[in-house]
Design a protein around this motif. Structure first.
Motif, PDB file in Angstrom:
ATOM      1  N   PRO A  61      40.003  33.029  44.772  1.00  0.00           N
ATOM      2  CA  PRO A  61      40.281  34.446  45.076  1.00  0.00           C
ATOM      3  C   PRO A  61      39.721  35.362  43.988  1.00  0.00           C
ATOM      4  O   PRO A  61      39.743  35.028  42.812  1.00  0.00           O
ATOM      5  CB  PRO A  61      41.817  34.497  45.115  1.00  0.00           C
ATOM      6  CG  PRO A  61      42.242  33.099  45.435  1.00  0.00           C
ATOM      7  CD  PRO A  61      41.224  32.214  44.789  1.00  0.00           C
ATOM      8  N   GLY A  62      39.249  36.520  44.432  1.00  0.00           N
ATOM      9  CA  GLY A  62      38.672  37.461  43.479  1.00  0.00           C
ATOM     10  C   GLY A  62      37.186  37.296  43.295  1.00  0.00           C
ATOM     11  O   GLY A  62      36.579  37.974  42.477  1.00  0.00           O
ATOM     12  N   GLY A  63      36.563  36.376  44.059  1.00  0.00           N
ATOM     13  CA  GLY A  63      35.122  36.216  43.970  1.00  0.00           C
ATOM     14  C   GLY A  63      34.655  35.354  42.838  1.00  0.00           C
ATOM     15  O   GLY A  63      33.449  35.259  42.589  1.00  0.00           O
ATOM     16  N   HIS A  99      40.174  22.368  36.880  1.00  0.00           N
ATOM     17  CA  HIS A  99      39.491  23.522  37.475  1.00  0.00           C
ATOM     18  C   HIS A  99      39.014  24.424  36.336  1.00  0.00           C
ATOM     19  O   HIS A  99      39.829  24.972  35.581  1.00  0.00           O
ATOM     20  CB  HIS A  99      40.416  24.298  38.411  1.00  0.00           C
ATOM     21  CG  HIS A  99      40.722  23.570  39.682  1.00  0.00           C
ATOM     22  ND1 HIS A  99      41.824  22.766  39.835  1.00  0.00           N
ATOM     23  CD2 HIS A  99      40.033  23.501  40.858  1.00  0.00           C
ATOM     24  CE1 HIS A  99      41.836  22.248  41.054  1.00  0.00           C
ATOM     25  NE2 HIS A  99      40.762  22.674  41.701  1.00  0.00           N
ATOM     26  N   LEU A 100      37.697  24.563  36.253  1.00  0.00           N
ATOM     27  CA  LEU A 100      37.092  25.300  35.136  1.00  0.00           C
ATOM     28  C   LEU A 100      36.329  26.507  35.676  1.00  0.00           C
ATOM     29  O   LEU A 100      35.483  26.359  36.559  1.00  0.00           O
ATOM     30  CB  LEU A 100      36.144  24.392  34.353  1.00  0.00           C
ATOM     31  CG  LEU A 100      36.753  23.045  33.924  1.00  0.00           C
ATOM     32  CD1 LEU A 100      35.666  22.148  33.360  1.00  0.00           C
ATOM     33  CD2 LEU A 100      37.850  23.275  32.904  1.00  0.00           C
ATOM     34  N   PRO A 101      36.608  27.704  35.169  1.00  0.00           N
ATOM     35  CA  PRO A 101      35.870  28.892  35.640  1.00  0.00           C
ATOM     36  C   PRO A 101      34.427  28.855  35.172  1.00  0.00           C
ATOM     37  O   PRO A 101      34.134  28.505  34.022  1.00  0.00           O
ATOM     38  CB  PRO A 101      36.636  30.056  35.005  1.00  0.00           C
ATOM     39  CG  PRO A 101      37.322  29.468  33.809  1.00  0.00           C
ATOM     40  CD  PRO A 101      37.628  28.048  34.161  1.00  0.00           C
ATOM     41  N   LEU A 102      33.532  29.207  36.070  1.00  0.00           N
ATOM     42  CA  LEU A 102      32.110  29.311  35.735  1.00  0.00           C
ATOM     43  C   LEU A 102      31.764  30.772  35.484  1.00  0.00           C
ATOM     44  O   LEU A 102      32.474  31.686  35.869  1.00  0.00           O
ATOM     45  CB  LEU A 102      31.257  28.750  36.879  1.00  0.00           C
ATOM     46  CG  LEU A 102      31.482  27.268  37.186  1.00  0.00           C
ATOM     47  CD1 LEU A 102      30.610  26.832  38.363  1.00  0.00           C
ATOM     48  CD2 LEU A 102      31.165  26.408  35.967  1.00  0.00           C
TER      49      LEU A 102
END
Length: 440
Positions: A61-63, A99-102
């Motif tokens: 969510p949030g793109g 889960h790692l943000p890119l």
């Protein structure tokens, strides 16, 4: 990434590092992921069981985009160890997922990789091949390096926590400073308002109240050069003499601020006393000099004295080095009423003569100090502008004329000085309100 099965911890580490490089994870995040995967899979692999590793990008969510890295143990294997991982993950029935943000800020391109530490070969244990002993030593070296890396990351976490605490403390301090600054500004504004009120009250107390004389209209405008001073050296006085005439004094004492105010007050009080005692108009400037100079040898002031008879309009002027009065006649003509003389504190003080003129019905007399005409440093040009401005406002209510003229004259100020403008008008007897004033 297609799921792969691993039986060797070294191969698993290399695979995780390739995933980190392919997705350009920051080095600190990548290091934690390698340590966490190795720590979770270590017991399973050492027990001889396999693990499976897979990686895939997911939308959040949030793109934002997340990299999901999942480690699973084989069906018959011991469970994965998920406690106290350097990079906490979400435990599932058969594994763990990170889960790692890119898209986070990237590290600079890495330098050429340093060679791995040389493995200590040593003598193999009895009954074990040399290759097995070498692999064991290599794993021990890697484990030691991972331990050092884990300690370093732990120290980074501690420093990061301290940095956040310091930032929070700094933000709180800044908020307190800002609140204090706002409070000080409010107090300063309150003090300025109180100071301004005191100065206005002091100025009102120092300056004479308007007088009401049948057949004449009076108005005055004063503006100090220093707005922080209660008044300057420009003063005026008006009074009704026993013979029925109106006496007006205009004083411009040298300097600004309280010292010049004291000098101007001394002059106006001395002139008022001499006028009420009945001294001739032509002698008052010189006698004022003689009275004040022994007590204040440094006093210097220009003076303009006017006497007006309300019934006849007879006007008499004495001058001590002061700018001339402007007479604007009802027929549209105008004259500066020049009379020579020297001021108080000047050599040979006194008015050389008394100028006599008549103020006819509808005529306007403007008395002023040099701050009105010399704001642009050219008195000749200032006198021309004063005539033009007085003509433009001559038909307005007399209370509005001095302020309107001062505003015109001060559209450009090259030389700041105290300013005084005083208007006297003899209204026509048939003008609205004239009869009421006469009856009053």
């Amino acid at each position: 990434m297609t799921p792969h099965t691993f039986h060797d911890l070294s191969a698993l580490r290399r695979a995780v590092r390739r995933i980190c490089a392919a997705h350009r994870l920051p080095s600190r995040t990548g290091g934690r992921l390698v340590l966490s995967v190795a720590q979770a899979a270590g017991p399973v692999l050492r027990a001889g069981g396999p693990v499976r590793l897979e990686a895939a990008e997911e939308s959040a969510p949030g793109g934002t985009t997340l990299l999901a890295v999942t480690l699973r143990a084989g069906a018959a294997s011991a469970p994965l160890s998920t406690a106290d991982l350097p990079l906490p993950g979400r435990a599932t029935a058969d594994g763990v997922t990170w889960h790692l943000p890119l898209g986070e800020p990237q590290d600079p391109p890495p330098a050429a990789p340093a060679p791995l530490p040389a493995m200590r070969t040593g003598e193999p244990s009895q009954g074990r091949p040399r290759e097995a002993a070498t692999a064991e030593v290599y794993e021990a070296e890697i484990a030691a390096l991972e331990g050092d890396l884990g300690a370093a990351l732990s120290r980074v976490d501690t420093l990061t926590t301290e940095l956040h605490a310091l930032k929070d403390e700094l933000a709180e301090t800044n908020s307190g400073v800002l609140a204090l600054y706002v409070q000080l500004e409010e107090r300063d504004e309150q003090l300025r308002r109180a100071h301004g009120q005191i100065l206005r009250e002091l100025e009102d107390a120092l300056r004479p109240s308007p007088i009401t004389v049948s057949g004449l209209e009076f108005a005055v405008h004063y503006e100090p050069a220093d707005t922080d001073a209660p008044t300057g050296g420009d003063f005026y006085d008006w009074l009704h003499l026993p013979d029925g005439t109106v006496h007006i004094t205009i004083v411009d004492a040298l300097g600004h601020g309280v010292r010049s105010t004291r000098s101007a007050l001394n002059v106006t009080h001395a002139v008022r006393t001499l006028a009420l005692e009945g001294h001739p108009l032509e002698s008052i400037v010189a006698r004022t000099h003689d009275i004040l100079v022994p007590f204040d040898p440094e006093i210097m002031a220009t003076v303009l004295l006017a006497r007006i008879h309300p019934e006849t309009g007879r006007l008499r002027l004495a001058n001590g080095s002061h700018p001339p009065a402007l007479l604007l006649r009802a027929d549209g003509t105008s004259d500066y009423l020049e009379t020579r003389g020297r001021g108080i504190g000047f050599p040979l003080p006194g008015s050389e003569s008394v100028l006599e003129e008549t103020l006819h019905e509808g005529d306007l007399l403007v008395l002023y100090t040099d701050g009105l005409t010399e704001s642009r440093r050219d008195p000749i040009e200032g006198e021309a502008r004063l005539v033009k401005s007085a003509r433009a406002h001559a038909e307005r209510p007399v209370d509005e004329i001095p302020g309107a003229v001062a505003e015109d004259m001060h559209t450009v100020i090259l030389h700041s000085d105290d300013t005084l403008a005083l208007a006297v008008r003899r209204p026509p007897r048939d003008a609205p309100g004239a009869k009421a004033r006469a009856d009053g």
